[in-house]
Design an enzyme around this catalytic site. Structure first.
Site, short mmCIF file in Angstrom:
data_model
loop_
_atom_site.label_atom_id
_atom_site.label_comp_id
_atom_site.label_asym_id
_atom_site.label_seq_id
_atom_site.Cartn_x
_atom_site.Cartn_y
_atom_site.Cartn_z
N HIS A 124 0.84 -1.20 0.00
CA HIS A 124 0.00 0.00 0.00
C HIS A 124 0.87 1.25 0.00
CE1 HIS A 124 -3.18 -2.83 1.24
NE2 HIS A 124 -4.01 -1.92 0.76
N LYS A 128 -0.50 4.73 4.59
CA LYS A 128 -1.33 3.75 5.31
C LYS A 128 -0.62 3.36 6.60
CE LYS A 128 -3.82 -0.64 4.77
NZ LYS A 128 -5.11 -0.07 5.19
#
Length: 231
Positions: A124, A128
């Site tokens: 990600h 995040k």
């Protein structure tokens, strides 16, 4: 249908944009905390710390919820489950069609690959904060269920470690602007099977959340999953 969007971050803003463009739904609230807002549905893309207040508001006002937030613990999950006895809830760490099909695929092939080593890798963007991702945890859970709950999770590896046949490795990568990549890799003798899903736009999560909200209309209290939404 009037929708209350819980959260004001990137995903909530994308959801707002998609709803306004689609024109079928009406946004009656867009906030991190609800006070007197009224609506027919709550769609949540917030932060796990804000879930308790949202759940209390939902129950008090009898408003169904689509909960897409991740990073909560078992205590919070228990609160969500309890809330589902009062209002209908769709709980999903990933609302896109592809990931939910991936869940189905890996759950079906895992029993046929019992002698293979299984690893899960998720990637990600660098903003995040929770790891592993809720989607990666869901992939582990569906595989473990398919294998009679005999497997256990190993998050990353460090130092000397002899691999156990019952372990599933979980690895998190963070960097750049990656929306979300998830791979489940089955390593056998002389062959490797990899199932991978890549998200190239966050709009897929908004579209899935809207689909889940429409699914909840008229439903009895209960805890629903995207598998049921997409059936």
């Amino acid at each position: 249908m009037k929708v209350l969007i819980h959260g004001t971050g990137v995903m909530s803003s994308i959801l707002k944009e998609v709803i306004e463009k689609e024109g079928e739904l009406e946004i009656s609230g867009f906030a991190d905390d609800f006070t007197n807002e009224k609506g027919d549905m709550i769609i949540d893309f917030s932060h796990f710390s804000r879930l308790p207040a949202m759940i209390d508001y939902s129950i008090k006002n009898n408003i169904p919820m689509v909960i897409c937030t991740t990073g909560y613990d078992e205590t919070m999950l228990a609160k969500i489950v309890e809330a589902s006895t009062h209002v209908p809830i769709v709980l999903s760490s990933n609302t896109c069609i592809g990931i939910n099909l991936m869940n189905e695929i890996v759950s079906k092939i895992a029993p046929q690959l019992r002698n293979f080593d299984i690893e899960i890798i998720e990637t990600h963007h660098n903003r995040k904060v929770d790891s592993p991702s809720g989607t990666a945890k869901s992939l582990f859970n569906v595989i473990n269920d398919a294998l009679d709950n005999e497997m256990f999770l190993v998050s990353g590896r460090n130092g000397l470690h002899v691999r156990d046949k019952k372990e599933i490795g979980m690895h998190s990568v963070r960097g750049g602007s990656v929306v979300g990549d998830h791979s489940v890799i089955f390593y056998g003798d002389d062959e490797i099977i990899e199932i991978k899903h890549s998200s190239t736009s966050r709009r897929i999560f908004a579209n899935g959340a809207i689909k889940a909200a429409k699914f909840l209309v008229g439903k009895k209290p209960g805890l629903y999953r995207m598998k049921e939404v997409l059936a």
